[in-house]
Design an enzyme around this catalytic site. Sequence first.
Site, PDB file in Angstrom:
ATOM      1  N   ILE A 140       0.822  -1.201   0.000  1.00  0.00           N
ATOM      2  CA  ILE A 140       0.000   0.000   0.000  1.00  0.00           C
ATOM      3  C   ILE A 140       0.859   1.254   0.000  1.00  0.00           C
ATOM      4  O   ILE A 140       0.407   2.335  -0.378  1.00  0.00           O
ATOM      5  CB  ILE A 140      -0.943   0.025   1.222  1.00  0.00           C
ATOM      6  CG1 ILE A 140      -1.802  -1.239   1.254  1.00  0.00           C
ATOM      7  CG2 ILE A 140      -1.842   1.249   1.213  1.00  0.00           C
ATOM      8  CD1 ILE A 140      -2.729  -1.381   0.064  1.00  0.00           C
ATOM      9  N   GLU A 141       2.106   1.123   0.368  1.00  0.00           N
ATOM     10  CA  GLU A 141       2.969   2.295   0.466  1.00  0.00           C
ATOM     11  C   GLU A 141       3.883   2.413  -0.756  1.00  0.00           C
ATOM     12  O   GLU A 141       3.423   2.802  -1.822  1.00  0.00           O
ATOM     13  CB  GLU A 141       3.735   2.258   1.788  1.00  0.00           C
ATOM     14  CG  GLU A 141       2.777   2.293   2.984  1.00  0.00           C
ATOM     15  CD  GLU A 141       3.477   2.295   4.317  1.00  0.00           C
ATOM     16  OE1 GLU A 141       4.211   3.267   4.602  1.00  0.00           O
ATOM     17  OE2 GLU A 141       3.289   1.330   5.098  1.00  0.00           O
TER      18      GLU A 141
END
Length: 315
Positions: A140-141
Site C-alpha cells: 500500500i505504500e
Amino acid sequence: MRFLNFTLMLSLIMLIVSCGDTQTDNTINKEILAKAQTYFKAIQSPISSGNEIENAKVKLGKILYFDKQLSKDGNISCNSCHNLNTFGVDNLATSPGDDGRFGTRNSPTVFNAALHTSQFWDGRAEDVEEQAGMPVTNPIEMAMPDEDFVIARISKSQLYGQLFAASYPEDESPINYKNLSNAIGAFERTLITESRFDKYLNGDATALTAEEADGLKSFISSGCVACHKNSLLGGDMFWKFGLFGNYWEHTKSELIDKGKAEVTNKDSDSYIFKVPSLRNIEKTGPYIHDGSVSDLGETIRIMGITQMNHKIEKE
C-alpha cells in the site's frame, strides 16, 4: 466533570513547537519551572561525531530518503509522507502510496522519531533503522515487490556504489537491504528539533511568556503529564485510546482501528496505541492515529474526555 482552562492549555501545546524567539515575561513563576523539571527533560540536537564513515552514512541516508526510485513506479519517496519542509509530515489524514491508494493510519512526523522507544502507532518496529525498510516493500505504500528487487534497482547507480562502499567499507557486498535501512536511519537520527521549551527546562524561566507558563501549569495539573512527559512529551509508552468510552464516538472515525491488537492478535492489546509525542504538534496535524481530527483544540477536548474524563472548554 472537571473543567480546565482550554485557552491556557492550548497556549502551552503551541509553545512546544516554537523554534523561534518570542517576547518574554520576566515575571514567570519559577515554581512552575521547578515543577516542570520533575516531569520533562530538555531535548538536545545531536553533535556530529566527526567520524568519516558515520558522516558518509548520513549523506547516503539523506539521498535515499529523497529517492523516488525506492517506490515501484517512482511516484513517492520517504519524504513524500514525511516531508521535511512541513515538520516531517504531509498534513494529510492518511497518505497515498505509490499507486495512489491510501493507508489507514496517519503518517507521524519523522522529526525526533529516533528518540521514540519504538516506531509506528502499534510499535511493530524497534527503531528507525528497522522502520525505514518496511514501507518500501509495503504493497500500500512504496509497493516494491521485494528486497532483492530494490537492491537490483539501486545497484545500477554508480553513485550508490560509491556511497555504500564508503559507508560500509568492511562489507564485501555493501549494497544490501540491511545497509539501506541502516543508512536511512542514520540520517533520521539527525532530525532532532529544539525549542524555547528546552531553554526553559534548562533553567531560563524567561523563555516562556506568562500565558505559556500558566498553560504549562494547567497541563501538569490536569494530568496530561501522565502520558505526555520526558523529553518528547510522549513517544515512550503505549496506552488505551478510550479509557472513558469508545474513541470513535468522539473522533467520528470511519474505521475502528484496534491498534496494537492488529499486530499481536491479543484482545488485551485492543485499542492500544503508542502515545504520540507533542513535539511540533501544532504543525503536524491532522491528529489521532487515523488523522480523523483536523483541529488541535478539538483534539485536546477529545483527549480530555476519553482519557481523563475531564471536560476541557474554552473560556
